[in-house]
Each structure stands twice: as C-alpha cells, then as structure tokens.
Design a protein around this motif. Structure first.
Motif, PDB file in Angstrom:
ATOM      1  N   GLU A  81       0.831  -1.202   0.000  1.00 40.42           N
ATOM      2  CA  GLU A  81       0.000   0.000   0.000  1.00 40.42           C
ATOM      3  C   GLU A  81       0.869   1.258   0.000  1.00 40.42           C
ATOM      4  O   GLU A  81       0.579   2.233  -0.687  1.00 40.42           O
ATOM      5  N   ILE A  82       1.961   1.226   0.785  1.00 37.99           N
ATOM      6  CA  ILE A  82       2.871   2.373   0.843  1.00 37.99           C
ATOM      7  C   ILE A  82       3.516   2.587  -0.524  1.00 37.99           C
ATOM      8  O   ILE A  82       3.631   3.716  -1.003  1.00 37.99           O
ATOM      9  N   ALA A  83       3.920   1.488  -1.160  1.00 44.90           N
ATOM     10  CA  ALA A  83       4.534   1.596  -2.491  1.00 44.90           C
ATOM     11  C   ALA A  83       3.568   2.251  -3.462  1.00 44.90           C
ATOM     12  O   ALA A  83       3.943   3.150  -4.225  1.00 44.90           O
ATOM     13  N   TYR A  84       2.319   1.822  -3.419  1.00 43.98           N
ATOM     14  CA  TYR A  84       1.322   2.381  -4.340  1.00 43.98           C
ATOM     15  C   TYR A  84       1.053   3.854  -4.015  1.00 43.98           C
ATOM     16  O   TYR A  84       0.976   4.693  -4.906  1.00 43.98           O
ATOM     17  N   PHE A  85       0.920   4.157  -2.724  1.00 46.68           N
ATOM     18  CA  PHE A  85       0.679   5.540  -2.307  1.00 46.68           C
ATOM     19  C   PHE A  85       1.782   6.474  -2.801  1.00 46.68           C
ATOM     20  O   PHE A  85       1.542   7.608  -3.208  1.00 46.68           O
TER      21      PHE A  85
END
Length: 631
Positions: A78-82
């Motif tokens: 999720e952090i990577a996508y954010f």
C-alpha cells in the motif's frame, strides 16, 4: 544557498509531497508548476543536493516511506502504491539501497522499540518519551500499552492529512475512469458436455477467460454474474447482445473425462451474426492454460485491443502449475457464488485442498479470504474471526502475487467496515489498478465514496459497475441510490422505470423506490414500496426502522410509539431509535441516540448523505459525530 534557490527547493518539495500518490505526475508536470525548464530544474537540484532530479524525487518518497512504516498501519504494498512506486519489489529494492535495511526489517525494529517502551510503562520504569495526556471524556479506559498504539495511529492520520489532499474533498482529482473502446464482449456460460460433476470445471474455464480479458483496461467485458442469466436461454445471440449492450459474444463447450479435456470456443460478431473464429483444444489438463492464454490474445486482437508487454505478461501468467490444485480451486470458487452458509464453509474446505496441493497458489488464498469475509458479513461466524482470517489470507495472497486485485479488495472491505477510510481508499485503488473491470470492486469503491459524501465520484464508479454487470440487482439498486443521494432524481426515476421488468421482483429495487419517494416527501407512496420490500425480504433491520420513519412522517404516531416501546434499549438499536425520533421531529432524542451509537462505535454507513438525518445536518453534535469518524 541563495534565498531564491532555497525557496525554489522548498516549493519543489511541497509539489512532490502533494503528489506522492499520483503516479502520472512526473518531471514535466513539476516543471510546469514551478515555471521552469527540465534543464534548469536539474541544475538547481544537482547544485543543492548532488542528486539528479529523478533520484532526489525518489529519495523524498523513501523518506516518507520511512515515516509511514514507523507510524501507520499501511502494508508495504500500500505504501509503495501511495508513493507512486511501480511495484512492491522495486520499493523494497530502493528502500534497502537508501537505508541499508529492508522495509520489513525496518518496521520490525520500530515495533521492537515501541514494545520496549510499553514494557517500561507497564513495569513502572519512567521514560522520557512519556508526556502528560489531557483527560479524555466519554471513552472507556484502556490499558496503558494501547496508548502508544493510539499515538501511532494519530501520527498516521496527521501524516495523511498533511501530505495528501483531503480524501473526501469533492474538488480533488480522482483518477479518471478508463474510457471503453468501441468494442465490447460478453462471455456466455459454457456448455458442459460431460457429467454433472464436471460442471465446476466448465464454469472455471469460462471464469479464467473472463478474468484474463478483464485485465485489458479499455475493453468492456460483461461480468459473468450478468451473462450467467442466459444459461440454457433460448434467446438468439443478437437479442442477448442487445440486452447486454455488446458487439461480440464468446461461446464455448467443455467435455471432461478424467484427465482428458475437449474444449471448443467460438467468437461471434453480432453485427452480421458471423463466427469470426473457432479455437479447439483436445488434450489433458497440463496444456490448458496455454490454450486459454491463446484464446484471450486472439479475442484481444480481433477486438482491436493493443496489448502492452505488461498486459501480455499478465495474460500468460499461470494461476498454478498444479492441475489438481486448480480443480479444487474451481470447485471452491463456484461454491462461494451462492453465499449460503453451508456452501461457503464447503468452499473453504475445497480451497484448503487447493492450497495444500500448491502452497504458492495466490488466487486460492485470496478466494479463501473472500469466503471468510462473506461468512462474517452474513453473521454466520464471529466477526473478529472473520476479519482476522480475511486479512491473513489476503496478505498471504499479496505476498505471493502483488497484483491480486481481490486480495486488496478484501482488505479494503475490512478497512471500510472499521471506518479506516484512507486505508480503504488506498486498497480499493490498488485493487482497481490490477482488476480495473471487476464490477464488484468498482461498486464496493462507490460505497466508500458514498460514505464520504463524494457523490459525483460514487455515481461514476457505480455506473461503470452497472455497465459491466447490467443484470446484477444489487449493483443496479446501489447505483440508483447513489443517484438519489447525488440529487440526480430524474435519472434515478428513469433508471427505475426502465429496470421494472428486470428487477421489479427484487427487494432492493422496491426499497430504493421507497427511498425515492422519501426524497419526494410522498410518505404514503414510500410506505407502499417498503411493505413490498419487507414482504420479499423480511427481517432486515434497516428496512424496518426506515418503515417506521415513514409512518412517523405520515402521522401514524400510535404505530411509531408501539414499535419504540417494544424495541430493547441496546446499543445495536441506537441507530434505529435515532432515525425514528428524527422522523418524529424530535431532534434532541435523535441526537441523543446518534451520540450513544457513536460512543459504542456504531453509525449508519451513509450517515453523511442520509436523508433521515437531513434536519440534523446543521447541529454541532451531528457534525461532531461525523468528525469523530473522520467524515
């Protein structure tokens, strides 16, 4: 550093931080906002940081990642996508290069430090990190160790509010929905030419082709929920195509005897009712995936869909190399469709077998997580167990396949139910990135947007869901309800009139029609539809108290008080009481029970847009409840 250069770098940093989540926001867009050229920007950044522009942007993202790993509940993917980093694998590689430690190991260090602090607190050892905390009102006391968990969560929210545009700001740029190209296709239920026991395999072949074609962003692929309605239908291809609004139909048949399989697939162009091509397969289960990939690529070619290398790679991706595991997986997925308790439980048994045969089978974990979520949603099992098992299985699926859309959607549903709006939004967006044409995920996302009050965006996503799954009564009704909430009453009425033949016997159709008449303040007409709704699907609590709301508005006071007198004074009934008192025009009592429900962690999912509370919207206490739940 000159003052002007520092101002420019500070502005550059703010632009980067404001667009972390926007993968399409690149150096050209940054230069446009700064009013400078690429070469000038490169020179400024190089002089002041000794890094190229792209490496400096990456560094800023990784520093933000470090903060989120230590203060938020967001998963690594999720952090990577954010942060707009193209894959979790690259994110891990960049993070390790920058800090000399993997993201997982870094988070573990942070958790260990927090654990050490908690131990000191619990054993009475003073610690300089402790600060005085203002007295908290209207909350149950929690053990001291949970204080740091709460602090971490608050820090996460602060970071999100500071670095993201407000999630529910109606003026924000929601990523554009892909525009479908002129071609579209419906995959008809394949005919099972074998024994009844092999029907699951026949359906699975259809689902696999559907899943592959759905990866093509601009191709409209009708959901199997709608196309399944034509199983054994005597209707002609052209009639079916007209009802589903497509210009191609894919038909097929499957014969399975032990390990031998015979498959025939035919693509029909509706405009001239002509068979474009036929693909046959005659062999064993080992070669089936290559055949299915060929079918998907041929369909894409015929429908003039240019495939990127990444999409080509996805189309050729095998769900498993174990045919026996695939068989059990297909059986499990078929059992999930009905949502009945015994079949959901049996689906888990089948998926367990699939995972035992292939422990790396990501899709099987994601489907098992979905089955557990549905068991909890229908109150067949304890909610805590349901959410725990859903999360465990979904995270395992993501670890094995970082592009599994269903797994992210499962997590998003959990977050939405827990009022974790930011996490839910991120997870839904990742799910739609990898499964853009999944009608159910588009619809689920519209529900999150509805809860936020972002009705324009909610209608866009639910309308896309209807386009992909036009015969699904829940999606149809949910889209009409979004239109009602969004003030598009004429369009809502038009859709209901057109949907009468298809959905007139559905409880959700009659419920939404009742809601429409509540908006029109025609409570007698609304009650007629609520009576029908209760008859078709009795026992739904929200339908019951909404019926009483209409009775209150219609002046049937004796019936209202009779209902209130027999309604137990329990937390699960606080919302019911709040709505009914709103119907009676008693703001004080309505707010009293709304606050009590909020203190117990219970609010209506549509509280911000609900018309039952329209008279309370200017009240400070109502606004305080919204604020408490991040709305």
């Amino acid at each position: 550093m000159r003052a002007s250069e520092k101002v420019m770098l500070d502005k550059f940093n703010r632009i980067i931080e404001s667009n972390f989540h926007n993968a399409d926001f690149g150096i050209d867009e940054i230069c446009q906002e700064l009013g400078t050229s690429r070469s000038q920007l490169y020179r400024h950044v190089k002089e002041q940081t000794q890094l190229s522009t792209s490496l400096y942007i990456r560094q800023r993202k990784l520093i933000k990642a470090q903060e989120l790993l230590g203060s938020s509940e967001m998963k690594t993917a999720e952090i990577a996508y954010f942060l707009g980093i193209d894959s979790p694998q690259n994110f891990s590689k960049y993070f390790t290069q920058e800090f000399g430690i993997t993201p997982t190991a870094y988070r573990k260090q942070i958790l260990e430090r927090k654990s050490t602090i908690e131990e000191k607190v619990e054993t009475g050892i003073p610690d300089p990190v402790l600060i005085s905390v203002p007295e908290r009102h209207n909350f149950k006391p929690y053990p001291v160790k949970y204080f740091y968990i709460a602090i971490a969560f608050i820090l996460c929210l602060v970071a999100v509010v500071y670095f993201w545009k407000p999630l529910f700001d109606k003026t924000q740029n929601i990523s554009e929905l892909p525009v479908f190209s002129g071609n579209s296709i419906a995959i008809m239920p394949f005919k099972n030419l074998g024994s009844p026991e092999t029907a699951y395999f026949c359906d699975g072949i259809m689902e696999q082709i559907h899943g592959s074609l759905s990866l093509i962003h601009k191709l409209k692929v009708i959901s199997t929920t709608s196309s399944d309605k034509y199983k054994n239908s005597p209707k002609l291809v052209q009639q079916i195509a007209k009802e589903l609004d497509v210009n191609y139909i894919l038909e097929g048949s499957v014969f399975q005897a032990r390990n031998k399989i015979r498959i025939k697939v035919e693509l029909v162009r509706v405009s001239d009712d002509r068979s474009v091509w036929t693909k046959n397969y005659d062999g064993d289960t080992k070669g089936i995936f290559k055949y299915l990939t060929t079918v998907s690529k041929e369909v894409a070619k015929e429908l003039d869909q240019k495939l990127s290398e990444a999409t080509m790679e996805k189309l050729g991706k095998l769900p498993t190399i174990n045919p026996a595991a695939y068989n059990e997986y297909l059986k499990g997925c078929q059992l999930i469709v009905s949502r009945k308790k015994n079949e959901l439980e049996e689906s888990i048994v089948k998926l367990n077998k699939a995972i035992k045969l292939d422990p790396e089978f990501a899709a099987a974990y994601a489907s098992r997580g979905h089955a557990y979520y549905l068991l909890g949603e229908s109150e067949y099992i304890d909610e805590v167990k349901s959410l725990k098992m859903t999360e465990q299985n979904s995270l395992t699926a993501i670890r094995l396949d970082a592009e599994n859309g269903l797994a992210y959607a499962n997590l998003a549903n959990i977050y939405r139910n827990q009022f974790k709006w930011q996490q839910a939004k991120t997870a839904y967006e990742i799910a739609l990135k990898y499964s853009p044409n999944d009608a159910q995920i588009n619809y689920w996302y519209s529900l999150l947007l509805r809860s936020s009050g972002a009705m324009k965006e909610a209608i866009r996503y639910s309308s896309k869901a209807v386009e992909l799954d036009p015969l699904h009564h829940v999606i149809f009704g949910g889209n009409v309800l979004n239109q009602i909430y969004g003030g598009e009453l004429d369009q809502a009425k038009k859709n209901m009139d057109e949907g009468l033949v298809l959905f007139g016997e559905s409880w959700i159709y009659n419920w939404v029609f009742g809601y429409y008449y509540i908006v029109k303040e025609d409570y007698k007409q609304a009650l007629k539809y609520y009576v029908i709704t209760n008859r078709i699907n009795p026992g739904i609590k929200s339908i019951q108290y909404q019926t009483v709301f209409c009775q209150a508005r219609d002046g049937q006071i004796d019936k209202v008080h009779s209902y209130l007198n027999q309604l137990p004074e329990l937390p699960e009934n606080y919302v019911s009481r709040s709505v009914i008192y709103a119907g009676l025009g008693d703001k004080e009592q309505s707010l009293f029970y709304l606050r009590k429900g909020a203190d117990a962690g219970i609010i209506p999912s549509d509280l911000k847009v609900s018309l039952f509370f329209i008279t309370l919207r200017d009240e400070p206490q109502y606004k305080a409840v919204l604020k408490k739940f991040g709305l």
